[in-house]
Design a protein around this motif. Structure first.
Motif, PDB file in Angstrom:
ATOM      1  N   UNK A  45       0.821  -1.047   0.131  1.00  0.00           N
ATOM      2  CA  UNK A  45      -0.054   0.065   0.066  1.00  0.00           C
ATOM      3  C   UNK A  45       0.996   1.503  -0.010  1.00  0.00           C
ATOM      4  N   UNK A  46       0.378   2.285  -0.592  1.00  0.00           N
ATOM      5  CA  UNK A  46       1.330   3.320  -0.617  1.00  0.00           C
ATOM      6  C   UNK A  46       1.892   4.067   0.544  1.00  0.00           C
ATOM      7  N   UNK A  47       1.103   3.920   1.792  1.00  0.00           N
ATOM      8  CA  UNK A  47       1.721   4.571   2.539  1.00  0.00           C
ATOM      9  C   UNK A  47       2.727   3.871   3.526  1.00  0.00           C
ATOM     10  N   UNK A  48       3.070   2.637   3.033  1.00  0.00           N
ATOM     11  CA  UNK A  48       4.301   1.856   3.691  1.00  0.00           C
ATOM     12  C   UNK A  48       5.407   1.656   2.528  1.00  0.00           C
ATOM     13  N   UNK A  49       5.318   2.150   1.404  1.00  0.00           N
ATOM     14  CA  UNK A  49       6.193   2.009   0.303  1.00  0.00           C
ATOM     15  C   UNK A  49       7.563   2.633   0.663  1.00  0.00           C
ATOM     16  N   UNK A  50       8.564   1.983   0.382  1.00  0.00           N
ATOM     17  CA  UNK A  50      10.000   2.543   0.888  1.00  0.00           C
ATOM     18  C   UNK A  50      10.318   2.513   2.202  1.00  0.00           C
ATOM     19  N   UNK A  51       9.279   2.097   3.121  1.00  0.00           N
ATOM     20  CA  UNK A  51       9.534   1.666   4.502  1.00  0.00           C
ATOM     21  C   UNK A  51       9.410   0.261   4.933  1.00  0.00           C
ATOM     22  N   UNK A  52       8.658  -0.383   4.342  1.00  0.00           N
ATOM     23  CA  UNK A  52       8.146  -1.825   4.772  1.00  0.00           C
ATOM     24  C   UNK A  52       8.629  -2.721   3.521  1.00  0.00           C
ATOM     25  N   UNK A  53       9.172  -3.769   3.868  1.00  0.00           N
ATOM     26  CA  UNK A  53       9.477  -4.783   2.908  1.00  0.00           C
ATOM     27  C   UNK A  53       9.222  -6.407   3.209  1.00  0.00           C
ATOM     28  N   UNK A  54       8.699  -7.066   2.332  1.00  0.00           N
ATOM     29  CA  UNK A  54       8.221  -8.409   2.708  1.00  0.00           C
ATOM     30  C   UNK A  54       9.169  -9.404   1.981  1.00  0.00           C
ATOM     31  N   UNK A  55       9.335 -10.409   2.664  1.00  0.00           N
ATOM     32  CA  UNK A  55      10.126 -11.387   2.156  1.00  0.00           C
ATOM     33  C   UNK A  55       9.634 -13.048   2.608  1.00  0.00           C
ATOM     34  N   UNK A 104       7.977 -12.686   6.257  1.00  0.00           N
ATOM     35  CA  UNK A 104       8.515 -11.597   6.995  1.00  0.00           C
ATOM     36  C   UNK A 104       8.120 -10.168   6.788  1.00  0.00           C
ATOM     37  N   UNK A 105       7.971  -9.283   7.643  1.00  0.00           N
ATOM     38  CA  UNK A 105       7.735  -7.880   7.238  1.00  0.00           C
ATOM     39  C   UNK A 105       8.512  -7.073   8.123  1.00  0.00           C
ATOM     40  N   UNK A 106       9.580  -6.570   7.441  1.00  0.00           N
ATOM     41  CA  UNK A 106      10.572  -5.694   7.842  1.00  0.00           C
ATOM     42  C   UNK A 106       9.842  -4.284   7.808  1.00  0.00           C
ATOM     43  N   UNK A 107       9.795  -3.733   8.954  1.00  0.00           N
ATOM     44  CA  UNK A 107       9.230  -2.250   8.886  1.00  0.00           C
ATOM     45  C   UNK A 107      10.139  -1.282   9.752  1.00  0.00           C
TER      46      UNK A 107
END
Length: 130
Positions: A61-71, A80-83
């Motif tokens: 979602x736009x509000x987390x792009x560049x901050x959150x990463x899923x692997x 995992x969700x790296x926040x």
């Protein structure tokens, strides 16, 4: 049948980081897209991000792009969700969910829609203080 268990939630100051993990049971984990959703008090559950069965396609979602990463690690049945750069508005209960993508192509997009996910974890609380 897939059972999901989230972990890694907690309290963090704004600007900090957390890493959420979701452990899945079942031998068919690698055929499922995995999504992360969140629900803040008084609000509807919303899409955060997802990764398709192969790991070849991700969506946020736009509000987390560049901050959150899923692997994901299909050998370990985990996602995992790296926040990073967390904000107070990220405070919510975070859920992982599984959507069967058996037979889909390598780059088939994961869904953003709640009702397309068949299995859900119990959720883990993330609280970001200002």
């Amino acid at each position: 049948q897939v059972q999901l268990v989230e972990s890694g939630g907690g309290l963090v100051q704004a600007g900090g980081s957390l890493r959420l993990s979701c452990a899945a049971s079942g031998r068919t984990f690698s055929t499922y897209a995995m999504g992360w959703f969140r629900q803040a008090p008084g609000k509807e559950r919303e899409f955060v991000g997802a990764i398709n069965w192969s790991g070849g396609r991700k969506d946020y979602t736009d509000s987390v792009k560049g901050r959150f990463t899923i692997s994901r690690d299909n050998a370990k049945n985990t996602v995992s969700l790296q926040m990073n750069s967390l904000k107070p508005e990220d405070t919510a209960v975070y859920y992982c969910a599984a959507d069967n993508q058996s037979g889909r192509s390598y780059y088939y997009s994961p869904s953003r829609t709640l009702y397309e996910y068949d299995y859900w974890g119990q959720g883990t609380q993330v609280t970001v203080s200002s």
